[in-house]
Design an enzyme around this catalytic site. Structure first.
Site, PDB file in Angstrom:
ATOM      1  CG  ASP A 128      -2.111   0.834   1.130  1.00 27.33           C
ATOM      2  OD1 ASP A 128      -2.421   1.235   0.017  1.00 27.33           O
ATOM      3  OD2 ASP A 128      -2.754   1.105   2.157  1.00 27.33           O
ATOM      4  CB  CYS A 209     -14.998   7.013  -2.282  1.00 22.02           C
ATOM      5  SG  CYS A 209     -14.701   5.473  -1.409  1.00 22.02           S
ATOM      6  CB  CYS A 239     -18.683  -1.063  -3.100  1.00 22.82           C
ATOM      7  SG  CYS A 239     -16.954  -0.782  -2.702  1.00 22.82           S
TER       8      CYS A 239
HETATM    9  C1  B12 Z   1      -5.744   5.499  -3.589  1.00 20.10           C
HETATM   10  C2  B12 Z   1      -6.346   4.290  -2.925  1.00 20.10           C
HETATM   11  C3  B12 Z   1      -7.645   4.403  -2.419  1.00 20.10           C
HETATM   12  C4  B12 Z   1      -8.538   5.586  -2.722  1.00 20.10           C
HETATM   13  C5  B12 Z   1      -9.049   5.463  -4.174  1.00 20.10           C
HETATM   14  C6  B12 Z   1      -9.610   4.066  -4.487  1.00 20.10           C
HETATM   15  C7  B12 Z   1      -9.528   3.668  -5.955  1.00 20.10           C
HETATM   16  N1  B12 Z   1     -10.483   2.866  -6.387  1.00 20.10           N
HETATM   17  O1  B12 Z   1      -8.608   4.030  -6.666  1.00 20.10           O
HETATM   18  C8  B12 Z   1      -9.621   5.461  -1.615  1.00 20.10           C
HETATM   19  C9  B12 Z   1      -9.212   6.291  -0.412  1.00 20.10           C
HETATM   20  C10 B12 Z   1     -11.025   5.866  -2.030  1.00 20.10           C
HETATM   21  C11 B12 Z   1      -9.497   3.981  -1.281  1.00 20.10           C
HETATM   22  C12 B12 Z   1     -10.511   3.260  -0.684  1.00 20.10           C
HETATM   23  C13 B12 Z   1     -10.417   1.909  -0.383  1.00 20.10           C
HETATM   24  N2  B12 Z   1      -9.317   1.156  -0.420  1.00 20.10           N
HETATM   25 CO1  B12 Z   1      -7.653   1.742  -1.213  1.00 20.10          CO
HETATM   26  N3  B12 Z   1      -6.070   2.090  -2.121  1.00 20.10           N
HETATM   27  C14 B12 Z   1      -5.604   3.093  -2.821  1.00 20.10           C
HETATM   28  C15 B12 Z   1      -4.211   2.814  -3.395  1.00 20.10           C
HETATM   29  C16 B12 Z   1      -3.161   3.508  -2.529  1.00 20.10           C
HETATM   30  C17 B12 Z   1      -4.036   3.203  -4.869  1.00 20.10           C
HETATM   31  C18 B12 Z   1      -5.209   2.770  -5.773  1.00 20.10           C
HETATM   32  C19 B12 Z   1      -5.026   3.273  -7.182  1.00 20.10           C
HETATM   33  O2  B12 Z   1      -4.002   3.090  -7.776  1.00 20.10           O
HETATM   34  N4  B12 Z   1      -6.049   3.943  -7.729  1.00 20.10           N
HETATM   35  C20 B12 Z   1      -6.012   4.427  -9.078  1.00 20.10           C
HETATM   36  C21 B12 Z   1      -7.243   3.922  -9.833  1.00 20.10           C
HETATM   37  C22 B12 Z   1      -7.213   4.320 -11.294  1.00 20.10           C
HETATM   38  O3  B12 Z   1      -7.156   2.498  -9.768  1.00 20.10           O
HETATM   39  P1  B12 Z   1      -8.364   1.547  -9.483  1.00 20.10           P
HETATM   40  O4  B12 Z   1      -9.592   2.265  -9.119  1.00 20.10           O
HETATM   41  O5  B12 Z   1      -7.866   0.460  -8.553  1.00 20.10           O
HETATM   42  O6  B12 Z   1      -8.620   0.929 -10.914  1.00 20.10           O
HETATM   43  C23 B12 Z   1      -7.716   0.003 -11.454  1.00 20.10           C
HETATM   44  C24 B12 Z   1      -8.469  -1.168 -12.097  1.00 20.10           C
HETATM   45  O7  B12 Z   1      -9.812  -1.289 -11.609  1.00 20.10           O
HETATM   46  C25 B12 Z   1      -8.375  -0.901 -13.557  1.00 20.10           C
HETATM   47  N5  B12 Z   1      -9.478  -0.218 -14.226  1.00 20.10           N
HETATM   48  C26 B12 Z   1      -9.836   1.062 -14.115  1.00 20.10           C
HETATM   49  N6  B12 Z   1     -10.815   1.352 -14.959  1.00 20.10           N
HETATM   50  C27 B12 Z   1     -11.103   0.201 -15.609  1.00 20.10           C
HETATM   51  C28 B12 Z   1     -12.063  -0.041 -16.592  1.00 20.10           C
HETATM   52  C29 B12 Z   1     -12.157  -1.321 -17.070  1.00 20.10           C
HETATM   53  C30 B12 Z   1     -13.189  -1.584 -18.110  1.00 20.10           C
HETATM   54  C31 B12 Z   1     -11.301  -2.345 -16.559  1.00 20.10           C
HETATM   55  C32 B12 Z   1     -11.428  -3.742 -17.061  1.00 20.10           C
HETATM   56  C33 B12 Z   1     -10.336  -2.060 -15.596  1.00 20.10           C
HETATM   57  C34 B12 Z   1     -10.260  -0.781 -15.122  1.00 20.10           C
HETATM   58  O8  B12 Z   1      -7.258  -0.043 -13.747  1.00 20.10           O
HETATM   59  C35 B12 Z   1      -6.998   0.728 -12.604  1.00 20.10           C
HETATM   60  C36 B12 Z   1      -5.488   0.890 -12.426  1.00 20.10           C
HETATM   61  O9  B12 Z   1      -4.849  -0.335 -12.210  1.00 20.10           O
HETATM   62  C37 B12 Z   1      -4.128   1.240  -3.252  1.00 20.10           C
HETATM   63  C38 B12 Z   1      -2.727   0.671  -2.946  1.00 20.10           C
HETATM   64  C39 B12 Z   1      -1.857   0.655  -4.199  1.00 20.10           C
HETATM   65  N7  B12 Z   1      -0.649   1.177  -4.071  1.00 20.10           N
HETATM   66  O10 B12 Z   1      -2.277   0.209  -5.236  1.00 20.10           O
HETATM   67  C40 B12 Z   1      -5.118   0.941  -2.109  1.00 20.10           C
HETATM   68  C41 B12 Z   1      -6.008  -0.324  -2.211  1.00 20.10           C
HETATM   69  C42 B12 Z   1      -6.562  -0.360  -3.608  1.00 20.10           C
HETATM   70  N8  B12 Z   1      -7.093  -0.049  -1.267  1.00 20.10           N
HETATM   71  C43 B12 Z   1      -7.499  -1.092  -0.671  1.00 20.10           C
HETATM   72  C44 B12 Z   1      -8.619  -1.111   0.211  1.00 20.10           C
HETATM   73  C45 B12 Z   1      -8.788  -2.337   1.098  1.00 20.10           C
HETATM   74  C46 B12 Z   1      -9.529  -0.040   0.228  1.00 20.10           C
HETATM   75  C47 B12 Z   1     -10.910   0.010   0.905  1.00 20.10           C
HETATM   76  C48 B12 Z   1     -11.691  -1.308   0.871  1.00 20.10           C
HETATM   77  C49 B12 Z   1     -10.736   0.528   2.376  1.00 20.10           C
HETATM   78  C50 B12 Z   1     -12.040   0.782   3.118  1.00 20.10           C
HETATM   79  N9  B12 Z   1     -12.721  -0.249   3.604  1.00 20.10           N
HETATM   80  O11 B12 Z   1     -12.442   1.916   3.296  1.00 20.10           O
HETATM   81  C51 B12 Z   1     -11.613   1.116   0.055  1.00 20.10           C
HETATM   82  C52 B12 Z   1     -12.315   0.538  -1.189  1.00 20.10           C
HETATM   83  C53 B12 Z   1     -12.893   1.599  -2.081  1.00 20.10           C
HETATM   84  C54 B12 Z   1     -12.885   1.156  -3.561  1.00 20.10           C
HETATM   85  N10 B12 Z   1     -14.033   0.746  -4.082  1.00 20.10           N
HETATM   86  O12 B12 Z   1     -11.817   1.201  -4.186  1.00 20.10           O
HETATM   87  C55 B12 Z   1      -6.727  -2.352  -1.089  1.00 20.10           C
HETATM   88  C56 B12 Z   1      -7.602  -3.158  -2.063  1.00 20.10           C
HETATM   89  C57 B12 Z   1      -7.449  -4.692  -1.968  1.00 20.10           C
HETATM   90  C58 B12 Z   1      -8.298  -5.346  -3.038  1.00 20.10           C
HETATM   91  N11 B12 Z   1      -8.816  -6.543  -2.743  1.00 20.10           N
HETATM   92  O13 B12 Z   1      -8.516  -4.829  -4.112  1.00 20.10           O
HETATM   93  C59 B12 Z   1      -5.442  -1.712  -1.705  1.00 20.10           C
HETATM   94  C60 B12 Z   1      -4.821  -2.520  -2.850  1.00 20.10           C
HETATM   95  C61 B12 Z   1      -4.424  -1.535  -0.550  1.00 20.10           C
HETATM   96  C62 B12 Z   1      -3.714  -2.837  -0.181  1.00 20.10           C
HETATM   97  N12 B12 Z   1      -2.398  -2.899  -0.310  1.00 20.10           N
HETATM   98  O14 B12 Z   1      -4.318  -3.812   0.205  1.00 20.10           O
HETATM   99  N13 B12 Z   1      -8.314   3.488  -1.654  1.00 20.10           N
HETATM  100  S1  SF4 Z   2     -19.833  -9.256  -8.686  1.00 22.21           S
HETATM  101 FE1  SF4 Z   2     -21.386  -7.618  -8.587  1.00 22.21          FE
HETATM  102  S2  SF4 Z   2     -21.112  -6.629  -6.551  1.00 22.21           S
HETATM  103 FE2  SF4 Z   2     -19.239  -7.873  -6.956  1.00 22.21          FE
HETATM  104  S3  SF4 Z   2     -17.797  -6.364  -7.868  1.00 22.21           S
HETATM  105 FE3  SF4 Z   2     -18.844  -7.418  -9.582  1.00 22.21          FE
HETATM  106  S4  SF4 Z   2     -20.599  -6.056 -10.066  1.00 22.21           S
HETATM  107 FE4  SF4 Z   2     -19.838  -5.457  -8.012  1.00 22.21          FE
END
Ligand code: B12
Ligand code: SF4
Length: 318
Positions: A128, A209, A239
């Site tokens: 992280d 969020c 979620c």
């Molecule tokens: C910044 C961050 C946050 C931010 C932004 C979250 C976000 N979605 O980006 C905030 C503060 C909101 C947050 C919240 C949470 N986080 Co956080 N967060 C991070 C962090 C530091 C970076 C994430 C990142 O790079 N975001 C940039 C965006 C662009 O990436 P993304 O949303 O993940 O999307 C990726 C893919 O989904 C894909 N993608 C995007 N668009 C599309 C479209 C299509 C069609 C497809 C196929 C793919 C795709 O590409 C993106 C880049 O790889 C990581 C640790 C790390 N260094 O990676 C932890 C991390 C993601 N978080 C984590 C956790 C546990 C949480 C929470 C559950 C905590 C909580 N209970 O409150 C929530 C979940 C919220 C959520 N739905 O994401 C874990 C997730 C573990 C897992 N199983 O995925 C991580 C990996 C930390 C860890 N080391 O465990 N987080």
């Molecule tokens: S299975 Fe349904 S609830 Fe789970 S991540 Fe995918 S769309 Fe969201």
């Protein structure tokens, strides 16, 4: 000195990671993330809000070879923290001792084991903490797919797990990436989010969020933000809670350091509104709560009080 990687070493490394307590382990070759375009679009849209570090270190996130020179491969791991506990004002991941140190220690010990096994290898542990797109790396290492809620989901574990990676400067044979997507037509997470933070499937506007609003955002809430936070004190799991993969596959954590602390599982939210710095540090200094600081928790607790008073007043009118 050139290090020779013996045949079958990758399988032994992953077995060793599971013996060390990790639930999942896979290997990826470092390079440009497959999802770099999604990351670029996310930053360009300003979805990171005030998380300036996401933008500042964007160049490093765009190529996993950049954060540490000379690194070649990554052992990517997942550690279950239990999605089976009931919902509460504090997100499940924050109801026990901070996970970073627990996972760094395990990963550092694996690096030492690698050195012992194959020679003078350099390694760096990330949990992280570093400028790495961990979910992208985990998908490449075969650990799961990107849910529409953006969480990485594993078909046998759901998504209530932490990710971590041990970067190594030796070429290792990578696992097959996780290419299938098991969300299908489901949209439960998108529909359940109370603040409509998903602007599209897979795309979270962090500014909306509850996790961001209660942990990462510094300073006071606007009235609109306070209303969005509701009775959440720290983080949000909605979620993940509604996801069928978690309903079916979440299981209790086996990591001893993740033993539940009752005062975090069922917190007295109101006491955070008035708690002093010293007391906060003494009681919660070794938990993830420190990320929001005492003043962030106080702000969130006040938002929760306002939400509960508004609900009571609304009940009284009906
Ligand atoms: C910044 C961050 C946050 C931010 C932004 C979250 C976000 N979605 O980006 C905030 C503060 C909101 C947050 C919240 C949470 N986080 Co956080 N967060 C991070 C962090 C530091 C970076 C994430 C990142 O790079 N975001 C940039 C965006 C662009 O990436 P993304 O949303 O993940 O999307 C990726 C893919 O989904 C894909 N993608 C995007 N668009 C599309 C479209 C299509 C069609 C497809 C196929 C793919 C795709 O590409 C993106 C880049 O790889 C990581 C640790 C790390 N260094 O990676 C932890 C991390 C993601 N978080 C984590 C956790 C546990 C949480 C929470 C559950 C905590 C909580 N209970 O409150 C929530 C979940 C919220 C959520 N739905 O994401 C874990 C997730 C573990 C897992 N199983 O995925 C991580 C990996 C930390 C860890 N080391 O465990 N987080
Ligand atoms: S299975 Fe349904 S609830 Fe789970 S991540 Fe995918 S769309 Fe969201």
């Amino acid at each position: 000195m050139t290090v020779h990687v013996p045949s079958g070493f990758e399988a032994r490394l992953k077995t060793h990671a599971r013996d060390a307590g990790f639930d999942l382990a896979g290997i990826a070759t470092l390079g440009t993330p497959d999802t770099v375009a999604h990351f670029n679009a996310w930053i360009a849209a300003g979805h990171h809000g005030e998380m300036g570090y996401m933008e500042r270190h964007a160049e490093l996130r765009r190529d996993a070879r950049r954060p540490v020179e000379g690194m070649h491969s990554a052992l990517v791991v997942a550690l279950n923290y239990s999605g089976t506990q009931p919902a509460g004002p504090i997100a499940r991941y924050a109801r026990f001792t901070d996970y970073h140190r627990v996972m760094w220690d395990k990963l550092d010990a694996i690096r030492d084991w690698v050195r012992n096994e194959i020679g003078d290898v350099q390694g760096r542990s990330f949990v992280d903490s570093g400028p790495v797109l961990e979910r992208d790396l985990a998908r490449r290492a075969g650990l799961g797919w990107f849910g529409k809620n953006t969480l990485l989901i594993n078909p046998k574990l759901g998504s209530f797990f932490f990710l971590g990676a041990l970067f190594l400067d030796v070429p290792l044979a990578p696992d097959q990436p996780f290419v299938s997507d098991h969300c299908g037509t489901c949209t439960r997470c998108l529909d359940a989010c109370p603040t409509q933070a998903f602007v599209a499937p897979h795309v979270l506007d962090a500014r909306l969020c509850i996790s961001y609003l209660t942990i990462e955002l510094k300073g006071p809430h606007t009235p609109e933000q306070a209303a969005m936070v509701g009775n959440h004190l720290f983080g949000c799991d909605i979620c993940q809670e509604v996801c069928p993969w978690n309903e079916k596959f979440s299981r209790p954590a086996s990591e001893p350091a993740f033993a539940l602390r009752p005062e975090l599982a069922t917190p007295a939210s109101a006491e955070f509104a008035t708690m002093g710095d010293l007391e906060f540090k003494r009681r919660f200094g070794d938990t993830p709560l420190v990320r929001a600081k005492r003043c962030g928790l106080a702000r969130n607790a006040i938002a929760a009080q306002v939400a509960s008073h508004s609900a009571t007043a609304a009940d009284g009118r009906s």
